[in-house]
Motif scaffolding. Structure first.
Motif, mmCIF file in Angstrom:
data_model
loop_
_atom_site.group_PDB
_atom_site.id
_atom_site.type_symbol
_atom_site.label_atom_id
_atom_site.label_comp_id
_atom_site.label_asym_id
_atom_site.label_seq_id
_atom_site.Cartn_x
_atom_site.Cartn_y
_atom_site.Cartn_z
ATOM 1 N N ASN A 28 0.861 -1.179 0.000
ATOM 2 C CA ASN A 28 0.000 0.000 0.000
ATOM 3 C C ASN A 28 0.905 1.239 0.000
ATOM 4 O O ASN A 28 2.123 1.133 0.143
ATOM 5 N N ALA A 29 0.301 2.397 -0.164
ATOM 6 C CA ALA A 29 1.079 3.634 -0.290
ATOM 7 C C ALA A 29 1.967 3.880 0.929
ATOM 8 O O ALA A 29 3.140 4.236 0.795
ATOM 9 N N PHE A 82 6.048 1.903 -6.272
ATOM 10 C CA PHE A 82 5.052 2.898 -5.887
ATOM 11 C C PHE A 82 4.374 3.466 -7.137
ATOM 12 O O PHE A 82 3.141 3.517 -7.224
ATOM 13 N N ALA A 83 5.179 3.869 -8.083
ATOM 14 C CA ALA A 83 4.643 4.442 -9.326
ATOM 15 C C ALA A 83 3.792 3.424 -10.080
ATOM 16 O O ALA A 83 2.733 3.757 -10.617
ATOM 17 N N MET A 85 2.198 0.694 -8.834
ATOM 18 C CA MET A 85 0.980 0.347 -8.092
ATOM 19 C C MET A 85 -0.083 1.443 -8.185
ATOM 20 O O MET A 85 -1.273 1.158 -8.232
ATOM 21 N N PHE A 86 0.357 2.689 -8.214
ATOM 22 C CA PHE A 86 -0.591 3.797 -8.165
ATOM 23 C C PHE A 86 -0.673 4.578 -9.472
ATOM 24 O O PHE A 86 -1.147 5.704 -9.512
ATOM 25 N N LYS A 87 -0.211 3.920 -10.541
ATOM 26 C CA LYS A 87 -0.350 4.444 -11.906
ATOM 27 C C LYS A 87 0.143 5.887 -12.030
ATOM 28 O O LYS A 87 -0.543 6.767 -12.512
ATOM 29 N N ILE A 88 1.363 6.089 -11.566
ATOM 30 C CA ILE A 88 2.010 7.394 -11.668
ATOM 31 C C ILE A 88 3.013 7.316 -12.806
ATOM 32 O O ILE A 88 3.887 6.450 -12.817
#
Length: 120
Positions: A28-29, A82-83, A85-88
């Motif tokens: 998670n974030a 992170f990028a 997982m959260f589509k950044i």
């Protein structure tokens, strides 16, 4: 290798590695942000209380350089995860951040200075 590898390629490799181990449930974030700071701290440990000359010696030592490189790779792993997982879109965000910093740190007033933009 950097010249021929895209960020998308790296994100996919990280994703596959984590999915093969069923780690999505742990990513998670908050926990990924903790991973970034933890790995960054491990990188920093190599340089704590070191002079410029001592740091140069670290990079001249093959084993120490490898340890530093691995810590840097750990940081990148968590950033990419992170990028991913959260589509950044990390490339887009980096370009936008550089443009923002161009405004905050105009060449004329910030060249050769380490002052924060609010101090210029």
């Amino acid at each position: 290798m950097d010249e021929r590898t895209t960020i998308s390629d790296l994100k996919l490799r990280v994703q596959q590695f984590c999915e093969d181990r069923e780690w999505d449930q742990y990513h998670n974030a908050k926990d990924l942000a903790i991973g970034i700071i933890t790995e960054s701290s491990e990188l920093l440990e190599h340089f704590r209380f070191k002079s410029k000359e001592e740091m140069e010696t670290l990079f001249a030592d093959r084993n120490k350089r490898q340890e530093i490189s691995e810590e840097l790779a750990d940081v990148l792993f968590f950033v990419l995860r992170f990028a991913q997982m959260f589509k950044i879109d990390i490339t887009e965000e980096l370009i936008k951040k550089i443009e923002k910093n161009n405004q905050r740190y105009p060449k004329e007033s910030s060249k050769g200075s380490n002052k924060k933009y609010s101090e210029l």
